[in-house]
Scaffold this active site. Structure first.
Site, mmCIF file in Angstrom:
data_model
loop_
_atom_site.group_PDB
_atom_site.id
_atom_site.type_symbol
_atom_site.label_atom_id
_atom_site.label_comp_id
_atom_site.label_asym_id
_atom_site.label_seq_id
_atom_site.Cartn_x
_atom_site.Cartn_y
_atom_site.Cartn_z
ATOM 1 N N ALA A 9 0.800 -1.232 0.000
ATOM 2 C CA ALA A 9 0.000 0.000 0.000
ATOM 3 C C ALA A 9 0.833 1.283 0.000
ATOM 4 O O ALA A 9 0.347 2.328 -0.421
ATOM 5 C CB ALA A 9 -0.950 -0.010 1.194
ATOM 6 N N GLY A 11 3.618 1.655 -1.679
ATOM 7 C CA GLY A 11 4.383 1.744 -2.927
ATOM 8 C C GLY A 11 3.743 2.710 -3.919
ATOM 9 O O GLY A 11 2.698 3.309 -3.634
ATOM 10 N N GLY A 98 -1.698 -7.603 -9.444
ATOM 11 C CA GLY A 98 -1.068 -6.768 -10.467
ATOM 12 C C GLY A 98 0.431 -6.931 -10.509
ATOM 13 O O GLY A 98 1.077 -6.510 -11.470
ATOM 14 N N THR A 99 1.008 -7.544 -9.470
ATOM 15 C CA THR A 99 2.470 -7.720 -9.402
ATOM 16 C C THR A 99 2.948 -8.521 -10.604
ATOM 17 O O THR A 99 2.332 -9.519 -10.979
ATOM 18 C CB THR A 99 2.847 -8.465 -8.098
ATOM 19 O OG1 THR A 99 2.273 -7.753 -7.003
ATOM 20 C CG2 THR A 99 4.353 -8.568 -7.933
ATOM 21 N N HIS A 155 9.893 2.035 -19.585
ATOM 22 C CA HIS A 155 9.381 2.272 -18.230
ATOM 23 C C HIS A 155 10.372 3.108 -17.426
ATOM 24 O O HIS A 155 11.531 3.251 -17.809
ATOM 25 C CB HIS A 155 9.137 0.947 -17.486
ATOM 26 C CG HIS A 155 7.866 0.273 -17.885
ATOM 27 N ND1 HIS A 155 7.797 -0.574 -18.973
ATOM 28 C CD2 HIS A 155 6.608 0.319 -17.360
ATOM 29 C CE1 HIS A 155 6.547 -1.025 -19.090
ATOM 30 N NE2 HIS A 155 5.810 -0.500 -18.124
ATOM 31 N N LYS A 159 11.809 0.261 -12.329
ATOM 32 C CA LYS A 159 11.189 -1.030 -12.649
ATOM 33 C C LYS A 159 12.212 -2.162 -12.540
ATOM 34 O O LYS A 159 13.338 -2.044 -13.006
ATOM 35 C CB LYS A 159 10.571 -0.992 -14.050
ATOM 36 C CG LYS A 159 9.810 -2.250 -14.383
ATOM 37 C CD LYS A 159 8.777 -2.054 -15.485
ATOM 38 C CE LYS A 159 8.066 -3.349 -15.827
ATOM 39 N NZ LYS A 159 7.281 -3.881 -14.705
ATOM 40 N N GLY A 165 5.794 -7.149 -17.945
ATOM 41 C CA GLY A 165 4.754 -8.178 -18.021
ATOM 42 C C GLY A 165 3.784 -7.873 -19.154
ATOM 43 O O GLY A 165 3.264 -8.783 -19.804
#
Ligand code: NAD
Length: 266
Positions: A9, A11, A98-99, A155, A159, A165
Site C-alpha cells: 500500500a 508503494g 497486479g504484481t 518504463h 522497474k 509483463g
C-alpha cells in the site's frame, strides 16, 4: 460496498490504489498492508498519501486483519504475492494481482489459490492496454507470416523486471494467434553479428529511464508498409482504476482465474 485490502500500500501503485478506491462509488478501503518490519507499519495510510487521516493504519501481517476486507488487491513483490495468494485462499478472500515478474513457483501458488477463491490477474489493468490485446490478436491473424513482429517497451528507472509483463502478454497474444510458442520464438535484445532476421521470431526491446509510466508498441513490419499499435500510460491511475473495477467485479464470483477481458466484457 466492497471492502478492499491493499498489499504494497505504501508503494507507487499502492498509494494510487488508495486514491482509486476512494473515488469508486462501490468500494471502500478496509485495510492496508506493507512489508513486515517496514518503518511505515502503524502509519495512517491516508496521511501517508497526503489525503488526510483515513483511520486505517498500515499493517505488517495480512492474517491480523482478515475480517477487515472482502477483496485483496496486490501490487507488491513476487515473493509477497505468492504468500498473499496462499493466505487469501485459506481465508476465502478474492484476490486481484497486479504484481509482475513472478517465477514458475510463485505463479503456481497463484494457480493453487484460484482453485479455492476467484483470482483476477493481469500484467496490465488499464482499459487501453486490454483493448489493444484484442486489436493485436486481429492484426496478427490478418497479417500472419507476412510481417516481422517487434515489441518495444519503455518504463521508469525503478522497474525491476524486463521485458515488462505487459510486453510479454502482448507477445503471447500475438504468438498464440500465429500458432507459435512465445518461449521458443522470443528474442530478447540483439547485439553483435546477429545475421538476418528469422520471420518466425518475435523481438523485444526494453528502455528504462526517468519517470516513464509505461509505453508499449507492437510493430508489424512488412516490405512496403508497417503497422504499429501503441499504448502510452501517462498516470498510474489508469492501472489503479482498472484494478479497483476488477476487485468490485470479482466479489462473489466462483473460484477460478479471471482476466481483464472478462472484467471489461471484451
Ligand atoms: P513499489 O516498489 O513502488 O511498491 C511495492 C511495495 O510493495 C513497496 O512499498 C514494498 O515495501 C511493498 N512490499 C514488499 N514486500 C511486501 C510484503 N511482503 N507485504 C506487503 N508489502 C510489501 O512498486 P510499484 O511500482 O508500485 O509496482 C509494484 C508491482 O506492480 C510491480 O511488480 C510492478 O511491475 C507491478 N505493476 C503492475 C501494473 C499492472 O497494471 N498490472 C501496473 C504498474 C505496476
Amino acid at each position: 460496498m466492497i471492502r478492499i485490502g491493499i498489499t504494497g500500500a505504501a508503494g507507487r501503485m499502492g498509494r494510487t490504489l488508495v486514491e482509486a478506491v476512494d473515488e469508486h462509488p462501490g468500494a471502500t478501503l478496509g485495510a492496508a498492508f506493507e512489508r513486515p518490519g517496514s518503518s511505515l507499519v502503524g502509519v495512517d495510510i491516508g496521511e501517508l498519501c497526503g489525503r488526510g487521516p483515513a483511520g486505517i493504519c498500515l499493517q505488517g501481517s495480512i492474517s491480523d486483519a482478515l475480517d477487515a476486507f472482502d477483496v485483496l488487491i496486490d501490487f507488491s513483490s513476487p515473493e509477497a504475492t505468492a504468500a498473499a495468494a496462499e493466505l487469501a485462499a485459506r481465508a476465502g478472500k478474492a484476490l486481484v494481482i497486479g504484481t509482475t515478474g513472478l517465477d514458475a513457483a510463485q505463479q503456481a501458488a497463484v494457480e493453487r489459490a484460484s482453485a479455492t477463491v476467484p483470482v483476477c490477474q493481469a500484467a496490465n489493468f488499464s482499459t487501453g492496454v486490454n483493448l489493444s490485446l484484442v486489436l493485436l490478436e486481429t492484426a496478427a491473424r490478418v497479417l500472419g507470416d507476412t510481417v516481422d513482429i517487434e515489441i518495444l517497451e519503455a518504463h521508469h528507472r525503478h522497474k525491476r523486471d524486463a521485458p515488462s509483463g505487459t510486453a510479454l502478454a502482448m507477445g503471447d497474444v500475438v504468438a498464440q494467434a500465429l500458432g507459435r510458442d512465445l518461449g521458443s520464438v522470443a528474442v530478447y535484445g540483439r547485439e553483435g553479428q546477429t545475421g538476418p532476421r528469422d520471420r518466425q521470431t518475435i523481438g523485444f526491446a526494453t528502455v528504462r529511464g526517468g519517470d516513464i509510466v509505461g509505453d508499449h508498441t507492437v510493430m508489424f513490419a512488412a516490405d512496403g508498409e508497417r503497422l504499429e499499435i501503441s499504448h502510452k500510460a501517462s498516470s498510474r491511475m489508469a492501472f489503479a482504476r482498472g484494478a479497483v473495477r476488477a476487485a468490485v467485479w470479482l466479489a462473489g464470483r466462483a473460484p477460478g482465474r479471471y482476466g481483464m477481458r472478462e472484467v471489461l466484457g471484451l
